[in-house]
Design an enzyme around this catalytic site. Structure first.
Site, PDB file in Angstrom:
ATOM      1  CG  LEU A   1      -1.935  -1.122   1.352  1.00 26.16           C
ATOM      2  CD1 LEU A   1      -2.724  -0.995   2.649  1.00 26.16           C
ATOM      3  CD2 LEU A   1      -2.880  -1.139   0.162  1.00 26.16           C
ATOM      4  CG  ASP A   2       0.556   4.009  -3.133  1.00 26.00           C
ATOM      5  OD1 ASP A   2       1.359   3.129  -3.511  1.00 26.00           O
ATOM      6  OD2 ASP A   2      -0.333   4.495  -3.850  1.00 26.00           O
ATOM      7  CE  LYS A   3       6.143   8.706   4.197  1.00 27.53           C
ATOM      8  NZ  LYS A   3       7.362   9.538   3.973  1.00 27.53           N
TER       9      LYS A   3
END
Length: 233
Positions: A104-106
């Protein structure tokens, strides 16, 4: 398995630390005090006791964590705080060698599976398995019926073929749910960009049969699962 190797696998200590514990007579194997690091034990049935706590070996472990914003999905990083830093800070007794399944993106929150079961991870991520991933999306504006139809049919995000058909649950306003089974880089954000909308917030609410229950699992918290808790198609 050698006793000292098992003790390391159980995260009781490093190889040198567990040898020192054995020398001091602090480790019990099935109720008997153990002293020899080379002692052979059946890891599938033995019960280790240390400081009054019992340890049993599991070949694979499975956890679900609600990823908080601001951490990266990686096992380690020299500059950024990772999801495994968060996980091990809350579960220091968990076995080493665990890793997140997918990423998952930051700035994305939500459901993330952590395991050391490589085959399961492969199955959950394999495009051939068509494992659904559902996201709750907050946008910078409303969607039109045409936007929804385009997203569901598949849009071009600069990778040759359009994205696979998606499912969009939209009831007006600037939020919706979208379900995809691919995992291209920044895919959801790029899909909405192609229909003229910017993603402001993104949260994964489901991954295959795993569903996020935010009342039981607030951001940064985790639960342990059994292998029987989920399966791939």
């Amino acid at each position: 398995m050698r006793l000292d190797k098992l003790l390391v696998e159980l995260n009781i200590g490093t190889r040198s630390e567990v040898k020192a514990l054995l020398k001091k007579g602090l480790i019990f194997v099935d109720g008997e005090r153990a002293a020899k690091p080379e002692q052979k034990v059946d890891e599938n049935s033995v019960v280790i006791t240390y400081q009054g706590k019992e340890y049993t070996y599991k070949q694979f472990s499975y956890y679900v964590i609600n990823k908080p914003k601001g951490v990266i999905t990686a096992t380690e990083d020299a500059h950024e705080r990772t999801i495994m830093d968060v996980f091990y800070s809350k579960c220091p007794d968990a076995p080493r060698g665990l890793a997140p399944v997918g990423r998952l993106d930051k700035d994305t929150t939500g459901l993330l599976l952590i395991t050391n079961d490589g085959q399961l991870a492969h199955d959950m991520l394999s495009p051939k398995k068509h494992v659904d991933k559902t996201y709750f999306v907050t946008l910078d504006g409303e969607l039109t019926n045409e936007n929804v139809a385009d997203l569901e049919a598949g849009v071009h995000i600069g990778e040759g073929e359009p994205t696979a058909p998606a499912t969009v649950q939209y009831e007006g306003g600037n939020t919706c749910y979208i379900t995809i089974h691919e995992g291209k880089f920044h895919q959801v954000k790029r899909m909405f960009f192609e229909v003229g909308r910017e993603v402001l917030e993104l949260k994964r609410t489901a991954f295959g049969p795993l569903v996020l229950d935010e009342e039981k699992l607030p951001e940064g918290h985790f639960i342990e699962l059994n292998r029987e808790s989920f399966s791939c198609k």
